[in-house]
Design a protein around this motif. Sequence first.
Motif, PDB file in Angstrom:
ATOM      1  N   ASP A   1       0.170  -0.478   7.516  1.00 42.04           N
ATOM      2  CA  ASP A   1       1.707   0.167   7.753  1.00 42.04           C
ATOM      3  C   ASP A   1       1.197   1.200   6.494  1.00 42.04           C
ATOM      4  N   ILE A   2       0.637   0.642   5.450  1.00 39.43           N
ATOM      5  CA  ILE A   2      -0.021   1.627   3.934  1.00 39.43           C
ATOM      6  C   ILE A   2      -1.153   3.019   4.584  1.00 39.43           C
ATOM      7  N   ILE A   3      -1.509   2.749   5.442  1.00 40.07           N
ATOM      8  CA  ILE A   3      -2.371   3.310   6.317  1.00 40.07           C
ATOM      9  C   ILE A   3      -1.658   4.593   6.773  1.00 40.07           C
ATOM     10  N   ASP A   4      -0.623   4.149   7.920  1.00 37.16           N
ATOM     11  CA  ASP A   4       0.003   5.416   8.300  1.00 37.16           C
ATOM     12  C   ASP A   4       1.197   5.718   7.307  1.00 37.16           C
ATOM     13  N   ASN A   5       2.215   5.224   6.353  1.00 37.26           N
ATOM     14  CA  ASN A   5       3.221   5.375   5.624  1.00 37.26           C
ATOM     15  C   ASN A   5       2.043   6.647   4.129  1.00 37.26           C
ATOM     16  N   GLY A   6       0.700   5.774   4.060  1.00 31.58           N
ATOM     17  CA  GLY A   6      -0.296   6.890   2.583  1.00 31.58           C
ATOM     18  C   GLY A   6       0.520   6.373   1.374  1.00 31.58           C
ATOM     19  N   ILE A   7       0.144   6.960   0.499  1.00 31.83           N
ATOM     20  CA  ILE A   7       0.268   6.203  -0.864  1.00 31.83           C
ATOM     21  C   ILE A   7       1.502   6.983  -1.546  1.00 31.83           C
ATOM     22  N   THR A   8       2.267   6.576  -2.727  1.00 28.76           N
ATOM     23  CA  THR A   8       3.588   7.605  -2.651  1.00 28.76           C
ATOM     24  C   THR A   8       2.835   7.174  -4.492  1.00 28.76           C
TER      25      THR A   8
ATOM     26  N   PRO B   1      10.929   2.227   2.404  1.00 24.31           N
ATOM     27  CA  PRO B   1      11.938   1.150   2.619  1.00 24.31           C
ATOM     28  C   PRO B   1      11.180  -0.470   2.415  1.00 24.31           C
ATOM     29  N   ILE B   2      11.977  -0.782   0.930  1.00 25.39           N
ATOM     30  CA  ILE B   2      11.349  -2.183   0.246  1.00 25.39           C
ATOM     31  C   ILE B   2      11.664  -3.162   0.665  1.00 25.39           C
ATOM     32  N   SER B   3      12.748  -2.918   1.769  1.00 24.43           N
ATOM     33  CA  SER B   3      13.566  -4.662   1.905  1.00 24.43           C
ATOM     34  C   SER B   3      13.217  -4.687   3.669  1.00 24.43           C
ATOM     35  N   GLU B   4      12.045  -3.510   4.244  1.00 23.99           N
ATOM     36  CA  GLU B   4      11.880  -4.039   5.957  1.00 23.99           C
ATOM     37  C   GLU B   4      10.675  -4.370   5.275  1.00 23.99           C
ATOM     38  N   PRO B   5      10.255  -5.830   6.107  1.00 23.14           N
ATOM     39  CA  PRO B   5       9.003  -6.331   6.329  1.00 23.14           C
ATOM     40  C   PRO B   5       7.628  -4.926   6.878  1.00 23.14           C
ATOM     41  N   ILE B   6       7.844  -3.969   5.713  1.00 18.21           N
ATOM     42  CA  ILE B   6       6.732  -3.140   5.954  1.00 18.21           C
ATOM     43  C   ILE B   6       5.878  -2.796   4.792  1.00 18.21           C
TER      44      ILE B   6
ATOM     45  N   ALA C   1       2.049  -0.755  -7.226  1.00 16.16           N
ATOM     46  CA  ALA C   1       2.368  -2.139  -6.666  1.00 16.16           C
ATOM     47  C   ALA C   1       2.955  -1.484  -5.163  1.00 16.16           C
ATOM     48  N   VAL C   2       2.420  -2.823  -4.241  1.00 13.44           N
ATOM     49  CA  VAL C   2       2.692  -3.187  -3.284  1.00 13.44           C
ATOM     50  C   VAL C   2       4.032  -4.325  -2.799  1.00 13.44           C
ATOM     51  N   VAL C   3       4.605  -3.067  -2.281  1.00 11.94           N
ATOM     52  CA  VAL C   3       5.650  -3.997  -1.715  1.00 11.94           C
ATOM     53  C   VAL C   3       6.368  -4.515  -0.436  1.00 11.94           C
TER      54      VAL C   3
END
Length: 358
Positions: free
Chosen positions: A296-303, A163-168, A183-185
């Motif tokens: 947020d990253i902890i919740d959604n993980g690394i891709t 979700p690159i456009s969101e504040p996440i 990259a962290v976006v």
Amino acid sequence: MSQGYCFELCTFVLNRLFGFLSTDMAIDLGTANTLVYVNGKGVVLNEPSVVAVSNINNRIEVLAVGNEAKQMLGKTPGHIRAIRPLRDGVIADFEIAEEMIKYFIKKIHNRGIFTAPRIVICVPYGATAVERRAIQESAEGAGAREVYLIEEPMAAAIGAGLPISEPIGSIVVDIGGGTTEVAVVSLGGIVYASSIRVGGDKMDDEIASYIRKNFNLLIGEATAERIKKEIGSAICMQSSKDVKMVIKGRSLLDGNPRDIEITQKHVAEALMDPVSTIASGVKEALENTPPELVSDIIDNGITLTGGGAMLHNLDTVVAHVTGVIAKVADNPLNCVVLGTGKALAETKKSGSILLKTY
Ligand SMILES: Nc1ncnc2c1ncn2[C@@H]1O[C@H](COP(=O)(O)OP(=O)(O)OP(=O)(O)O)[C@@H](O)[C@H]1O
Ligand SMILES: [Mg+2]
């Protein structure tokens, strides 16, 4: 007015008038593979970034490009060279890269005089202005009407459906042939990124040098890559001794052809350095990420994206080193080109994501 000038002028006017007739393309110009996406058609080309040229009396002639040229790697006679024009994620041989882009564009486009395409090409994060310009000029030289650039990790994040456009905060790790880009976006922009010059090619080099040192056997880069894809692993598991493969090469002791058997354990040992460099790069990115985004990253993980993400157990190692869940994206080899294609389809919306060209 000369005839040639008149022809060029007509072509220019027709290009402008009938631009809509063109087949706009998104290109992932990778160190290992070049992929092209066309709106409404999907990925229409996926071939190795290799060009075979002959050099007779200093006259260079392109003999083969892509799949056909890759089969020639390491097997060419003296006057023929199979060249990979991109190394470490950047163009190492401009002339040959341009020939390659031209060849691929022609192959898809079969273009007539007024169908010059709009092209979006991805560039590695941190490519210098000179490198960006070189890529842009290669595409223009290959017949593009308009050229846009997009940074590779941003394209990977879009293609992986983050979700690159969101504040996440989202983090993507694209492991290609030449580089690994982290990259962290968030909110449509890159908050932190880094490019490590370690990827699949380095893994192949490490496998070849391990086999040379431990088995006195010389193998080529194509064999090393095959070993990595067939039995490679980022960690040595209990069962790794049982996964085996017979490989052929030339003995360093007597120069004769020889077969040896290697196990997954050997390959995991050979890959220790590049794997730990990649995992440390991800850890460093997390250390440089603002705390709100880290949560947020902890919740959604690394891709993980890119061909290198397909190395067995690489996700497990990244998760172990960072303490954050890591998962391989669907279709990791296509994420960058799909993301680039999406940015092309939405050029107006993607304004801030696409890089300015000159
Ligand atoms: N199953 C696999 N296991 C391990 N590595 C793999 C596998 N399949 C492909 N690869 C490796 O992935 C790499 C190619 O990935 P990719 O096509 O994403 O790179 P690229 O985009 O051309 O390179 P770059 O982004 O660095 O310019 C090669 O090194 C290839 O050997
Ligand atoms: Mg790539």
